[in-house]
Design a protein around this motif. Structure first.
Motif, mmCIF file in Angstrom:
data_model
loop_
_atom_site.group_PDB
_atom_site.id
_atom_site.type_symbol
_atom_site.label_atom_id
_atom_site.label_comp_id
_atom_site.label_asym_id
_atom_site.label_seq_id
_atom_site.Cartn_x
_atom_site.Cartn_y
_atom_site.Cartn_z
ATOM 1 N N TYR A 142 0.575 20.913 -5.878
ATOM 2 C CA TYR A 142 -0.226 20.449 -4.674
ATOM 3 C C TYR A 142 -0.193 21.658 -3.922
ATOM 4 O O TYR A 142 -1.440 21.825 -3.497
ATOM 5 N N GLU A 143 0.547 22.553 -4.276
ATOM 6 C CA GLU A 143 0.487 23.771 -3.453
ATOM 7 C C GLU A 143 -0.716 24.746 -3.686
ATOM 8 O O GLU A 143 -1.825 25.217 -3.340
ATOM 9 N N ALA A 144 -1.040 24.467 -5.256
ATOM 10 C CA ALA A 144 -2.438 25.095 -5.888
ATOM 11 C C ALA A 144 -3.611 24.422 -5.279
ATOM 12 O O ALA A 144 -4.644 25.189 -4.786
ATOM 13 N N GLN A 145 -3.569 23.083 -5.232
ATOM 14 C CA GLN A 145 -4.613 22.311 -4.479
ATOM 15 C C GLN A 145 -4.883 22.857 -2.974
ATOM 16 O O GLN A 145 -6.020 23.113 -2.533
ATOM 17 N N ALA A 176 1.948 9.011 -5.833
ATOM 18 C CA ALA A 176 1.985 10.387 -5.507
ATOM 19 C C ALA A 176 3.273 11.019 -5.902
ATOM 20 O O ALA A 176 3.319 12.261 -6.367
ATOM 21 N N LEU A 177 4.165 10.367 -5.898
ATOM 22 C CA LEU A 177 5.656 10.841 -6.075
ATOM 23 C C LEU A 177 6.186 10.473 -7.412
ATOM 24 O O LEU A 177 6.999 11.253 -8.124
ATOM 25 N N GLY A 178 6.058 9.234 -7.948
ATOM 26 C CA GLY A 178 6.552 8.779 -9.171
ATOM 27 C C GLY A 178 7.170 7.482 -9.099
ATOM 28 O O GLY A 178 7.773 7.123 -7.832
ATOM 29 N N THR A 179 7.324 6.374 -10.125
ATOM 30 C CA THR A 179 7.867 5.310 -9.778
ATOM 31 C C THR A 179 9.262 5.201 -9.382
ATOM 32 O O THR A 179 9.554 4.244 -8.725
ATOM 33 N N ASP A 180 10.062 6.187 -9.582
ATOM 34 C CA ASP A 180 11.544 6.228 -9.113
ATOM 35 C C ASP A 180 11.581 6.523 -7.651
ATOM 36 O O ASP A 180 12.634 6.469 -7.015
ATOM 37 N N ALA A 237 0.854 -1.105 -0.028
ATOM 38 C CA ALA A 237 0.011 -0.043 -0.036
ATOM 39 C C ALA A 237 0.907 1.167 -0.036
ATOM 40 O O ALA A 237 0.685 2.176 -0.450
ATOM 41 N N ILE A 238 1.845 1.299 0.748
ATOM 42 C CA ILE A 238 2.923 2.389 0.963
ATOM 43 C C ILE A 238 3.791 2.682 -0.515
ATOM 44 O O ILE A 238 3.767 3.714 -0.974
ATOM 45 N N LYS A 239 4.252 1.289 -1.031
ATOM 46 C CA LYS A 239 4.832 1.349 -2.330
ATOM 47 C C LYS A 239 3.872 2.111 -3.376
ATOM 48 O O LYS A 239 4.309 2.713 -4.076
ATOM 49 N N ASP A 240 2.717 1.370 -3.294
ATOM 50 C CA ASP A 240 1.821 2.070 -4.522
ATOM 51 C C ASP A 240 1.751 3.481 -4.184
ATOM 52 O O ASP A 240 1.552 4.330 -5.294
ATOM 53 N N TRP A 250 -9.043 12.309 -3.959
ATOM 54 C CA TRP A 250 -7.744 13.082 -3.853
ATOM 55 C C TRP A 250 -7.178 12.747 -2.316
ATOM 56 O O TRP A 250 -8.258 12.444 -1.314
ATOM 57 N N TRP A 251 -6.052 12.875 -2.110
ATOM 58 C CA TRP A 251 -5.613 12.713 -0.685
ATOM 59 C C TRP A 251 -4.509 13.771 -0.614
ATOM 60 O O TRP A 251 -3.653 14.012 -1.393
ATOM 61 N N ASP A 252 -4.509 14.476 0.567
ATOM 62 C CA ASP A 252 -3.447 15.452 0.826
ATOM 63 C C ASP A 252 -2.346 14.764 1.462
ATOM 64 O O ASP A 252 -1.850 14.837 2.557
ATOM 65 N N VAL A 253 -1.511 14.423 0.278
ATOM 66 C CA VAL A 253 -0.046 13.861 0.827
ATOM 67 C C VAL A 253 0.947 15.078 0.145
ATOM 68 O O VAL A 253 1.100 15.147 -0.907
ATOM 69 N N PRO A 254 1.429 15.454 1.238
ATOM 70 C CA PRO A 254 2.544 16.870 0.942
ATOM 71 C C PRO A 254 3.471 16.256 0.142
ATOM 72 O O PRO A 254 4.072 15.126 0.351
#
Ligand SMILES: Cc1ncc(C[n+]2csc(CCOP(=O)(O)OP(=O)(O)O)c2C)c(N)n1
Ligand SMILES: [Mg+2]
Length: 597
Positions: free
Chosen positions: A588-591, A495-499, A487-490, A572-576
């Motif tokens: 993210y900041e715009a959201q 949220a951040l990208g495959t890398d 779940a965390i890897k996904d 959506w989820w507020d993931v900074p």
């Protein structure tokens, strides 16, 4: 009658009709434990050994969720008490109840630094660390105080908005005796709940009459109030969609044609769409936590204040907390629903809206069918969820904790019957599903109970298989093993990208996927086990385990490849986003700028 502190406590539990007391002894609760021995030998209460105090709390929590009656969990002074604290947080976040009894430093030894006391900042003040996790907590400073504290604890736990209560017990208080006259438990609690104000009900009905796209949003409060039948009745009378929060899944049968599953970050497209487009929302027993709202940006999950809100809750603190309520009602849900049903005129039902819901439901089922038909190297959790849906008897209770199994069971399972889902909604506590399922089985021995969980989750409380074996608690553990915290890897990938996938795979020194042989582990504990890798194999194992009604573990190798490893986040989820990821950070900041605060 002269009784020791320990005797006062256990006799009170017996009077309250508490059948089980669960925990691990230590020098810090010796007085209490000896009193448990006496009452168990007299046949008045049963002691259950667990192997970690967190499990004691989760068993009590699972039991309460099914039966609505609190059990007692106990722990020794210091680390035992802190082990219990996770269970307190879990129960408190979801408003369920149990009584936590914790050993504490003798009153006359406070501050000297007795074994397992931490006195450096404040003398023996462990209760303070539990304060945010309990509806109310006490340290009993004398044996004489115990009867009143216990009465207040039982009163507080189960009245109004339930929550766990803590009593810490100095060792000398448990052992000393005093004169004590027991009180009839019936006299310590109110026999009724606050009823809804008639004027407010009239206002609510007037608003309901204006609706063309009404939604009834059920929260955890509606589930625990067992308000499902009245909700369905009102939805049919009003022509409303029914949507639930994570905590409330299964408040009503999910096969109902007006049911739109869920809104929120792990919601379903139909639940989200219907909530965004609602003109009036009748919200029942919900905190509007971010799991439900995605974010407080308009349009993320709701469109308040354009959408009108009628908010009913037993806890005044929830009204207006996250969204302003056009009509706020502090009252028992069942009474409020009965009054709404009684006061409701013949609403004009918007058939087009109901047809739209029907079409959305169908496209959701179509989406699931396609998702489950995808070719993957191993079974997916989605396919497993579909198979469970086809295989398990309708009254099966399923418990989940955290991880992809929780999110996907929430999103994809369609309960044909109400009141079958157990989950740690607010605290999302890994390690909860197995012991909570055991509590559920103790509460409803006639129903099948399945703990559906991931390998990471299981590794946190798997020692409780010993408790299952020792007490012969026939829970089925259905373990979806993907060698890691998927779940965390996904989430990292989405949220951040495959890398950015990092640190969540369990691997051998050679870099291969690593999993313990869970079926062998279960066998070592004396539990029937199966290791399967096909859907047919899972079905056969489930059928056999249910028919056998003995403790069982089914170890399933599941797909670990993103995106088939998990579900889809439609909300959506507020993931900074870290500031060094400049492009994503800007979005993210715009959201978050649009958040309603
Ligand atoms: C006690 C606790 N620690 C950490 C987390 C954060 N967390 C949420 S899901 C998850 C991974 C769950 O892994 P697993 O049980 O194997 O399920 P999967 O997602 O792999 O299916 C983690 C670490 C949590 N919810 N609870
Ligand atoms: Mg896993």
């Amino acid at each position: 009658m002269k009784l020791t502190g320990g005797e006062i406590i256990v006799k009170q539990l017996v009077r309250e009709g508490v059948p089980y007391i669960i925990g691990i002894p230590g020098h810090g609760v010796l007085g209490l434990f000896d009193a448990i021995r006496k009452e168990e030998q007299a046949g008045n209460i049963k002691y259950i050994q667990v192997k970690h105090e967190q499990a004691a709390a989760a068993i009590a929590d699972g039991y309460y969720r099914v039966k609505g009656e609190p059990l007692a969990a106990f722990a020794s002074i210091g680390p035992g008490t802190l082990n219990l604290s996770i269970g307190l947080g879990t129960a408190y976040a979801d408003s369920t109840a149990f009584l936590a009894l914790c050993g504490d430093t003798h009153v006359h030894m406070k501050g000297v630094g007795v074994l397992q006391e931490v006195e450096r900042y404040q003398d023996s003040n462990i209760v303070r660390s539990l304060e945010p996790l309990a509806k109310r907590s006490w340290r009993a400073e004398s044996t004489q105080q115990l009867p009143r504290i216990l009465r207040r604890a039982f009163n507080r736990m189960a009245t109004g908005r339930p929550g766990p209560c803590v009593v810490t017990l100095p060792m000398d208080v448990q052992a000393a005796a005093c004169d004590c006259e027991p009180m009839d438990p019936a006299l310590e609690k109110a026999g009724s709940l606050p009823c809804a104000d008639k004027m407010a009900i009239e206002k609510a009905v007037a608003l309901m009459k204006t609706a063309k796209r009404p939604v009834i949003l059920a929260g955890g409060g509606a589930l625990y109030a067992k308000a499902g039948e009245q909700i369905v009745q009102l939805a049919e009378q009003w022509g409303a969609a029914m949507v639930t929060t994570l905590a409330a899944k299964g408040t009503v049968a999910e096969t109902h044609p007006q049911y739109c599953f869920h809104t929120g970050s792990k919601g379903t497209p139909l639940g989200l769409e219907i909530c965004r487009g609602a003109d009036v929302v009748l919200a029942l027993g919900t905190r509007f936590a971010d799991e439900t709202t995605c974010s407080y940006r308009k349009g993320a999950a709701f469109n308040f204040p354009e959408t009108k809100l009628i908010h009913i809750d037993i806890d005044a603190g929830e009204i207006g907390k996250n969204y302003g309520a056009d009509v706020g009602i502090v009252a028992d849900l069942n009474d409020s629903l009965a009054q709404l049903l009684g006061a409701s005129p013949a609403f004009e039902i918007n058939q087009e809206y109901l047809d739209e819901i029907q079409a959305l439901r169908e496209s959701w089922f179509e989406y699931l069918k396609e998702k489950r038909a995808r070719a993957t190297d191993k079974i997916t959790i989605s396919q497993l969820t579909g198979l469970m849906n086809e295989t398990l008897p309708e009254d099966t209770i399923i418990s989940t904790s955290s991880g992809n199994t929780q999110a996907q069971l929430f999103q994809e399972y369609c309960y044909p019957r109400a009141n079958c889902n157990l989950t740690t909604g607010g605290f999302s506590t890994m390690g909860w599903a197995v012991p909570a399922a055991m509590g559920a089985k103790l509460a409803a021995p006639e129903r099948p109970v399945v703990a559906f969980l991931g390998d990471g989750d299981f590794l946190m409380t798997m020692q409780e298989l010993s408790t299952m074996a020792q007490y012969d608690i026939p829970v089925i553990v259905l373990l979806a093993d993907n060698s890691g915290w998927m779940a965390i890897k996904d989430l990292q990938i989405d949220a951040l990208g495959t890398d950015h996938a990092f640190g969540n795979d369990f691997t051998t020194p050679e870099g291969l996927a690593y999993s313990p042989d869970f079926a062998m582990i279960a066998q070592a504990f004396g539990i029937d086990s199966y290791r399967v890798s096909t859907l047919e194999g899972v079905k056969a194992a489930l059928d056999e385990a249910i028919a056998g009604n003995v403790p069982a573990l089914i170890h399933v190798d599941v797909c670990r490849e993103h995106p088939d490893s998990g579900g889809k986040a439609f909300g959506w989820w507020d993931v900074p986003i870290p500031a060094y990821m400049e492009e994503k950070r800007k979005v993210y900041e715009a959201q978050i700028k649009e958040e309603l605060v």
